[in-house]
Scaffold this motif. Structure first.
Motif, PDB file in Angstrom:
ATOM      1  N   GLU A  68       0.925  -1.152  -0.272  1.00 36.99           N
ATOM      2  CA  GLU A  68       0.276  -0.044  -0.609  1.00 36.99           C
ATOM      3  C   GLU A  68       0.505   1.091  -0.379  1.00 36.99           C
ATOM      4  N   ASP A  69       2.038   1.418   0.691  1.00 40.44           N
ATOM      5  CA  ASP A  69       2.224   2.391  -0.261  1.00 40.44           C
ATOM      6  C   ASP A  69       4.127   2.006  -0.801  1.00 40.44           C
ATOM      7  N   CYS A  70       3.687   1.370  -1.304  1.00 44.33           N
ATOM      8  CA  CYS A  70       4.975   1.145  -1.995  1.00 44.33           C
ATOM      9  C   CYS A  70       4.798   2.557  -2.669  1.00 44.33           C
ATOM     10  N   LEU A  71       5.619   2.916  -3.225  1.00 51.23           N
ATOM     11  CA  LEU A  71       5.714   4.470  -4.838  1.00 51.23           C
ATOM     12  C   LEU A  71       5.821   3.846  -5.452  1.00 51.23           C
ATOM     13  N   VAL A  72       4.525   3.733  -6.481  1.00 53.35           N
ATOM     14  CA  VAL A  72       5.232   3.843  -8.454  1.00 53.35           C
ATOM     15  C   VAL A  72       5.656   4.600  -9.379  1.00 53.35           C
ATOM     16  N   ILE A  73       5.854   4.703  -9.385  1.00 49.41           N
ATOM     17  CA  ILE A  73       6.576   5.434 -10.510  1.00 49.41           C
ATOM     18  C   ILE A  73       6.608   5.038 -11.911  1.00 49.41           C
ATOM     19  N   THR A  74       5.501   5.650 -13.593  1.00 46.29           N
ATOM     20  CA  THR A  74       5.663   4.781 -14.467  1.00 46.29           C
ATOM     21  C   THR A  74       6.341   5.527 -15.451  1.00 46.29           C
ATOM     22  N   MET A  75       7.632   5.336 -15.723  1.00 45.98           N
ATOM     23  CA  MET A  75       8.462   5.817 -16.618  1.00 45.98           C
ATOM     24  C   MET A  75       9.311   5.384 -18.111  1.00 45.98           C
ATOM     25  N   GLY A  76       7.955   4.443 -18.153  1.00 48.49           N
ATOM     26  CA  GLY A  76       8.236   3.296 -19.613  1.00 48.49           C
ATOM     27  C   GLY A  76       8.087   4.346 -20.581  1.00 48.49           C
ATOM     28  N   LYS A  77       8.806   3.544 -22.122  1.00 46.05           N
ATOM     29  CA  LYS A  77       8.610   3.750 -22.874  1.00 46.05           C
ATOM     30  C   LYS A  77       7.549   3.329 -24.168  1.00 46.05           C
ATOM     31  N   ARG A  78       6.949   3.654 -25.067  1.00 42.46           N
ATOM     32  CA  ARG A  78       6.303   3.232 -25.938  1.00 42.46           C
ATOM     33  C   ARG A  78       6.757   3.870 -27.591  1.00 42.46           C
ATOM     34  N   GLY A  79       7.420   3.052 -28.568  1.00 41.40           N
ATOM     35  CA  GLY A  79       7.967   2.934 -29.426  1.00 41.40           C
ATOM     36  C   GLY A  79       7.550   4.078 -30.204  1.00 41.40           C
ATOM     37  N   GLY A  80       7.952   5.177 -30.551  1.00 43.51           N
ATOM     38  CA  GLY A  80       7.672   6.427 -31.416  1.00 43.51           C
ATOM     39  C   GLY A  80       6.990   7.424 -30.519  1.00 43.51           C
ATOM     40  N   ASP A  81       7.458   7.537 -29.178  1.00 41.12           N
ATOM     41  CA  ASP A  81       6.315   8.203 -27.912  1.00 41.12           C
ATOM     42  C   ASP A  81       7.447   9.377 -28.227  1.00 41.12           C
ATOM     43  N   ALA A  82       7.035  10.241 -28.775  1.00 38.20           N
ATOM     44  CA  ALA A  82       8.213  11.295 -28.852  1.00 38.20           C
ATOM     45  C   ALA A  82       7.771  12.149 -27.179  1.00 38.20           C
ATOM     46  N   ARG A  83       6.700  11.495 -26.352  1.00 43.59           N
ATOM     47  CA  ARG A  83       7.035  12.573 -25.513  1.00 43.59           C
ATOM     48  C   ARG A  83       7.283  11.336 -24.037  1.00 43.59           C
ATOM     49  N   ALA A  84       7.473  10.767 -24.417  1.00 44.48           N
ATOM     50  CA  ALA A  84       8.029   9.619 -23.845  1.00 44.48           C
ATOM     51  C   ALA A  84       9.159   9.230 -22.923  1.00 44.48           C
ATOM     52  N   THR A  85       9.741   9.083 -21.629  1.00 42.20           N
ATOM     53  CA  THR A  85      10.346   9.395 -20.954  1.00 42.20           C
ATOM     54  C   THR A  85      11.862   8.937 -21.613  1.00 42.20           C
ATOM     55  N   LYS A  86      12.947   9.500 -20.574  1.00 39.49           N
ATOM     56  CA  LYS A  86      14.108   9.218 -21.359  1.00 39.49           C
ATOM     57  C   LYS A  86      14.990   8.708 -20.921  1.00 39.49           C
ATOM     58  N   GLN A  87      15.535   7.314 -21.712  1.00 41.37           N
ATOM     59  CA  GLN A  87      16.774   6.331 -20.956  1.00 41.37           C
ATOM     60  C   GLN A  87      17.300   6.549 -19.796  1.00 41.37           C
ATOM     61  N   THR A  88      17.796   7.552 -19.990  1.00 42.45           N
ATOM     62  CA  THR A  88      18.661   8.557 -18.782  1.00 42.45           C
ATOM     63  C   THR A  88      18.375   9.080 -16.984  1.00 42.45           C
ATOM     64  N   ASP A  89      16.506   9.556 -17.910  1.00 50.36           N
ATOM     65  CA  ASP A  89      15.942   9.918 -16.427  1.00 50.36           C
ATOM     66  C   ASP A  89      15.732   8.632 -15.918  1.00 50.36           C
ATOM     67  N   ILE A  90      15.648   6.918 -16.917  1.00 50.96           N
ATOM     68  CA  ILE A  90      14.661   6.042 -15.794  1.00 50.96           C
ATOM     69  C   ILE A  90      16.333   6.105 -15.136  1.00 50.96           C
ATOM     70  N   ASN A  91      17.147   5.805 -15.923  1.00 53.20           N
ATOM     71  CA  ASN A  91      18.877   5.227 -15.016  1.00 53.20           C
ATOM     72  C   ASN A  91      18.570   6.094 -13.426  1.00 53.20           C
ATOM     73  N   THR A  92      18.186   7.678 -13.837  1.00 52.47           N
ATOM     74  CA  THR A  92      19.148   8.390 -12.699  1.00 52.47           C
ATOM     75  C   THR A  92      17.788   7.761 -11.510  1.00 52.47           C
ATOM     76  N   ALA A  93      16.866   7.303 -11.563  1.00 54.06           N
ATOM     77  CA  ALA A  93      15.545   7.649 -10.847  1.00 54.06           C
ATOM     78  C   ALA A  93      15.761   6.084 -10.278  1.00 54.06           C
ATOM     79  N   LEU A  94      16.467   5.262 -10.828  1.00 52.89           N
ATOM     80  CA  LEU A  94      16.342   3.965 -10.464  1.00 52.89           C
ATOM     81  C   LEU A  94      18.235   4.068  -9.244  1.00 52.89           C
ATOM     82  N   VAL A  95      18.866   4.604  -9.663  1.00 48.15           N
ATOM     83  CA  VAL A  95      20.335   4.991  -9.182  1.00 48.15           C
ATOM     84  C   VAL A  95      19.594   5.902  -7.902  1.00 48.15           C
ATOM     85  N   GLU A  96      19.162   7.244  -7.911  1.00 46.95           N
ATOM     86  CA  GLU A  96      18.782   7.375  -6.421  1.00 46.95           C
ATOM     87  C   GLU A  96      17.245   7.069  -5.792  1.00 46.95           C
TER      88      GLU A  96
END
Ligand code: SAM
Length: 280
Positions: free
Chosen positions: A80-108
């Motif tokens: 219940e108290d888990c923080l869920v962050i949706t950061m995936g990418k859909r092919g060809g979606d210009a609004r997609a999250t950048k891979q570097t942002d995903i990497n940074t979120a995991l590390v942080e």
């Protein structure tokens, strides 16, 4: 055995009971002050196709960083108290999250001492840029582990009853991506008995042209399975020379394209474009 291998100059590293996640100590283990990241395959979509290990990790994670395609039924298993962050990418979606942002979120998140599940569709090692996530975690000294999942081509084949290998029809299976057809060696692919392609719907015409120019017979059976294992799934069966015209008005993505004689064995196949349209 290990000693003999060492004497011969072969690195042979063993570790403990693989049934226990915490007993597995891969080489990429960081300091105890950080949390840990689990790079987890969520499978093709149906929640009951999660592995037991994935389900257990989801139920205990502090943070889940999820791909966009992962459904709510799978995420329903988090604390219940888990923080869920949706950061995936859909092919060809210009609004997609950048891979570097995903990497940074995991590390942080891990550096704050949290247990992080990076939830990726299908199997995390296939067509999902996990290598970049691993390198970022390595560079930051964050421990991680990989948990396999059922990849969408295997789930699609299972759902429609296509044997990907077959005693007489298919001794070779290639898994590839249609994301950028210019990277594909179509002459080589055309020689393979069965080719299963993800991210192939947007570039379907280029893939079909490439395979036929590479030497695949235009009459080669094909099967497209959309949203495999999910309630809004659909299947198309046809041949290389018909598939583009048959499907041009249909919403196919996300789908797996299977090309080869075995595709003719699909059950529920023989679906006409009309039937596929009706299901959309
Ligand atoms: C970025 S790739 C990731 C593949 C994933 N790692 C795997 O092992 O299945 C995403 C593509 O996988 C395929 N895919 C994923 N889930 C699917 C599903 N439920 N049904 C059909 N295709 C799916 C689609 O081709 C989609 O565009």
């Amino acid at each position: 055995m290990a000693a003999a291998a060492a004497a011969a100059g072969v690195a042979w590293v063993t570790w403990g009971d693989p049934s226990s996640v915490s007993a597995i100590e891969p080489s990429h283990v960081a300091g105890a002050h950080t949390g840990k990241v689990y790079l987890v395959g969520a499978g093709p979509g149906a929640a009951d196709l999660l592995t037991l290990r994935a389900a257990r990790l989801l139920a205990t994670a502090d943070v889940v960083v999820s791909d966009a395609l992962i459904g709510p039924e799978i995420l329903a298993g988090v604390r219940e108290d888990c923080l869920v962050i949706t950061m995936g990418k859909r092919g060809g979606d210009a609004r997609a999250t950048k891979q570097t942002d995903i990497n940074t979120a995991l590390v942080e998140q891990a550096q704050q001492g949290r247990t992080v599940v990076r939830l990726k569709g299908g199997d995390p090692l296939l067509f999902g840029r996990v290598a970049e996530e691993m390198r970022a975690l390595d560079a930051a000294g964050v421990a991680y582990e990989i948990v396999p999942g059922i990849t969408s081509p295997f789930a699609a084949a299972a759902e429609v009853g296509i044997p990907l290998t077959h005693k007489t029809l298919s001794t070779t299976l290639v898994l590839t991506t249609g994301h950028d057809p210019s990277l594909l060696d179509f002459t080589a692919l055309a020689r393979m008995d069965t080719v299963a392609i993800v991210m192939a719907t947007r570039t379907l015409e280029a893939i079909v042209d490439g395979l036929v120019e590479g030497g695949k017979a235009p009459s080669t059976p094909v099967c497209i399975v959309r949203n495999t294992t999910l309630p809004n799934g659909a299947i198309y069966t046809g041949t290389l020379d018909r598939v583009v015209a048959d499907t041009e008005r249909l919403k196919l993505s996300p789908a797996v394209l299977i090309v080869g004689e075995v595709a003719a064995l699909a059950q529920g196949g023989g679906c006409t474009p009309d039937r596929l349209s009706a299901e959309l």
